[in-house]
Design an enzyme around this catalytic site. Structure first.
Site, mmCIF file in Angstrom:
data_model
loop_
_atom_site.group_PDB
_atom_site.id
_atom_site.type_symbol
_atom_site.label_atom_id
_atom_site.label_comp_id
_atom_site.label_asym_id
_atom_site.label_seq_id
_atom_site.Cartn_x
_atom_site.Cartn_y
_atom_site.Cartn_z
ATOM 1 N N GLU A 164 0.795 -1.224 0.000
ATOM 2 C CA GLU A 164 0.000 0.000 0.000
ATOM 3 C C GLU A 164 0.829 1.277 0.000
ATOM 4 O O GLU A 164 0.413 2.286 -0.549
ATOM 5 C CB GLU A 164 -0.945 0.015 1.213
ATOM 6 C CG GLU A 164 -2.057 -1.012 1.164
ATOM 7 C CD GLU A 164 -3.071 -0.730 0.060
ATOM 8 O OE1 GLU A 164 -3.325 0.459 -0.207
ATOM 9 O OE2 GLU A 164 -3.587 -1.691 -0.539
ATOM 10 N N SER A 430 -56.888 -20.609 7.852
ATOM 11 C CA SER A 430 -57.538 -21.415 8.895
ATOM 12 C C SER A 430 -56.735 -21.482 10.186
ATOM 13 O O SER A 430 -57.264 -21.935 11.207
ATOM 14 C CB SER A 430 -57.779 -22.837 8.374
ATOM 15 O OG SER A 430 -58.707 -22.818 7.303
#
Length: 743
Positions: A164, A430
């Protein structure tokens, strides 16, 4: 004659003005420009001699005399050009400096005062643990613990520097060489192939700025990088960076990433693992090893090569790590525990206020049951979802005191975070009928009461049975077990839809329910969580409960912030009525619509449900140990391919309940086995009514004698009928009040 001579000489008039001034002006040859026709004419003799000589040979070429005045003009003109160039260069340079200073001032004006900048505190970590104390999931923007640079293996920070920011220790926050290198590489590749940001710039962005790609944000990043370099040492900057950078899959910091991907502390990672972590920073979402293991491994090899090139490791070490990777990525499952974490996260503020420190949330979730529930839902859907055109499912299991032991909000959390167990509301069909039958029981009927199964017409509405067949006179026990729609509608009209709604609310349903004839068939929407919670009183002898999952909340240091108090709802169903309802719903599993349910050795009861056009399939079943509900359907409410509650939902329920009851002592449901019990409960005309024709209007509620609970009833919340049914104070209010109890 004198007059005549004077006259012949002519008269001269006086001249005045410009004419008088120029009248005596005469030009001499010296006043004329040399050359051309303006030169004085030569004498005739001289011209003749020159002409004679010209016949023999051409006249000699005249050399022009240099003009002293012309060279002076050219020199003056050249000096003027250089002067102007210098002048305008200075002007443009001055304006460029002014523009640069203005840009810096503008960018700086949009930053907080440098002297007031501080490293922001790490957002709190929320650790969610199960009933056995094991960690279920960790939530928070940066869940990893801070780790000191000196405690890490030396090759871990070097891996980040190598890939980096190779000149990290030599620059002052910004690396011009790195920027130039990146610019050239990007130009050659005609795109963004490299970045020129230093570790300090990346840290500044992570700490103070957003991820937007704008010139203003980049300039702010540069200013903050210089500030960080002045305020902190290189070691401090590197340590901050390693503890704040994002590594994908919700992991912030090297410690969280190491735990997430390798199941170990960052202090113990190998060289290959360190290279993988460093490689993730470039694109954490794309290279996360649990999603893209091949991409993560290739990137790790690039990092190892960069470390060898920077002389941080030897070529032999790099080759050994490349050839024999030692990392093992933790497998990622469906992640259904995250539905529980989301559910908890939505109400933490209501339970403990704003969270500004790390906390531990102790829950009622049983990790073993959660895994069983997840496998049951996912495996059954994988095998049969295409056959029945069912794309989603949900499961909730809770104890008779309302403690949620397992919850699956969908088949795969990574694909959809929508919680179908808590948030979604669907027609229960139901599965709502037990509230109708309980209202009838509380009005004086018994399981042996006879009602007529026959066509019925209520103001043009003609409900039919599933099989379009009618059995005539049947008992309430038979009607509920076989889920006869006509009998349920008759009972609902007989006891009154308003009383049915009051019963459902009393048992725990908090959604808005319409007081019409179709309520008996479950046409009002409810959530799976509230429906399962409303069945719990049938399993515990009639005690009211509030479903809950949070037991305690404490700080990481052990300070108690919240402890759930026992429910104070008291008896919401008379124990005798509980017994009658249980015998009726036990029959549903013996010979009714849920006869496929298998739970050897245990007495279980429950009710299936299928909504209109087969859009939803439900089964809620229970023992004295657990109450479990299953829902299946599609998120867009499209019809399934005839999926019914007695089919796939019962199969999922059976698989889960069999595993959940292994090793648990058998116990029976609250019922009465005394002979003639039901016949002694109800005496009088209610027990002998054999047929109810379609009534023109429901009977007055004053003629009913419903059960009055010892604790205050849950009142139906008042709502605007034009809005979608919601719980009191919205979802958060319902979760706090109904699922977690009071503070």
């Amino acid at each position: 004659m004198a007059w005549g001579r004077k006259k012949s000489g002519g008269r001269k008039e006086p001249l005045f003005g410009l004419a008088a001034a120029l009248g005596d002006l005469r030009l001499s040859p010296r006043d004329r420009i040399p050359g051309g026709e303006s030169q004085p004419k030569k004498s005739a003799a001289r011209r003749k001699v020159e002409d004679d000589e010209g016949d023999d040979e051409p006249p000699p070429e005249r050399k022009p005399r240099p003009s002293r005045s012309g060279s002076k003009r050219r020199s003056k003109r050249s000096g003027l050009s250089l002067y102007r160039l210098a002048y305008w260069g200075a002007v443009f340079g001055l304006w460029a400096v002014i523009a640069a200073v203005g840009m810096v001032v503008y960018v700086g004006a949009h930053l907080p005062p440098i002297q007031a900048l501080e490293i922001p505190k790490r957002p709190p970590t929320i650790q969610i643990v199960g009933v056995d104390g094991s960690v279920l999931v960790t939530r928070g923007e940066m869940p990893g613990a801070n780790v000191a640079l000196k405690d890490l293996p030396s090759y871990l920070p070097k891996a980040f520097i190598a890939i980096e920011d190779r000149r990290f220790y030599s620059h002052h926050g910004v690396d011009p060489i790195g920027i130039l290198r990146a610019a050239v590489a990007n130009l050659l590749h005609r795109g963004v192939s490299q970045g020129g940001s230093t570790l300090t710039q990346q840290l500044a962005k992570n700490l103070f700025l957003t991820q937007e790609r704008t010139l203003q944000r980049k300039l702010q990043e540069v200013e903050l990088a210089f500030w960080l370099e002045r305020k902190y040492t290189k070691a401090q900057i590197l340590e901050l960076y390693l503890n704040r950078v994002y590594f994908g899959s919700g992991a912030y910091g090297v410690e969280a990433a190491a735990q997430r991907y390798f199941g170990k502390s960052a202090k113990n990672v190998t060289l290959a693992e360190a290279a993988m972590l460093a490689g993730l920073v470039k694109s954490p979402s794309r290279l996360a090893p649990n999603r893209n293991p091949e991409g993560a491994e290739k990137r790790a090899q690039i990092v190892l090569a960069a470390m060898a090139d920077a002389k941080f490791i030897t070529e032999a070490q790099a080759q050994a790590s490349i050839g024999h990777p030692s990392y093992n990525v933790k497998p990622a499952g469906a992640g259904t525990i995250n539905y529980v974490a989301d559910w908890i996260g939505e109400v933490l503020d209501d339970l403990v206020g704003q969270i500004d420190q790390d906390i531990v949330v102790e829950t009622s979730i049983d990790p073993r049951l959660q895994s069983i529930a997840e496998a049951a839902v996912i495996d059954e859907l994988a095998a049969k979802s295409v056959k029945f055109n069912v794309s989603q499912g949900a499961l909730v299991a809770m104890t008779p005191d309302g403690a949620v032991r397992a919850m699956v909000g969908g088949r795969n959390y990574s694909e959809s975070q929508y919680n179908r167990a808590v948030t979604a509301k669907r027609q229960p069909g139901s599965a709502f009928k037990p509230f109708v039958y309980l209202t009838a029981i509380e009005a004086g009927m018994t399981p042996d009461t006879i009602r007529q199964d026959a066509p019925i017409n209520i103001k043009g509405w003609k409900p039919e049975n599933y099989e379009h067949e009618y059995l005539g006179a049947v008992t309430l026990r038979q009607a509920l077990a076989m889920s006869l729609n006509t009998v349920a509608v008759r009972l609902g009209m007989e006891v009154g839809p308003a009383n049915v709604v009051r019963t459902a609310h009393r048992l725990g349903i908090s959604s808005k329910l319409e007081t019409n004839a179709s309520i008996a068939l479950g046409t009002s929407e409810v959530s799976l969580m509230e429906l399962v919670g409303a069945y719990v009183p049938f399993a515990n002898g009639g005690q009211g409960i509030t479903p809950h999952v949070v037991l305690k909340i404490r700080t990481a240091r052990g300070k108690l912030l919240y402890a759930r108090q026992p429910d104070q709802l008291g008896q919401v169903i008379d124990p005798r009525n509980v017994a009658m309802m249980n015998t009726m719903m036990e029959e549903t599993l013996r010979s009714g619509t849920a006869r496929k349910a298998e739970l050897p050795g245990w007495v279980a009861a429950g009710k299936t449900g299928t909504s209109q056009d087969f859009r939803d399939a439900w089964f809620i079943g229970y023992t004295t140990n657990l109450v479990t509900g299953v829902w299946l359907g599609n998120d867009d409410s499209t019809p399934t391919r005839r999926a019914v509650g007695g089919g796939l939902p019962v199969e999922i329920w059976s698989r889960f309940m069999r595993a959940a009851h292994q090793g648990v002592p058998v116990a029976t449901l609250p019922t009465s086995q005394a002979p003639g019990f039901f016949s002694n409960v109800a005496q009088g005309p209610q027990a002998t009514i054999s047929q109810i024709t379609a009534p023109s209007a429901p009977p007055a509620s004053a003629s009913l004698a419903p059960y009055t609970p010892t604790a205050p009833n849950r009142a139906a919340p008042a709502r605007n009928p034009s809005t979608r049914p919601e719980a009191d104070a919205g979802l958060d209010g319902w979760l706090v009040q109904r699922l977690f109890g009071g503070r």
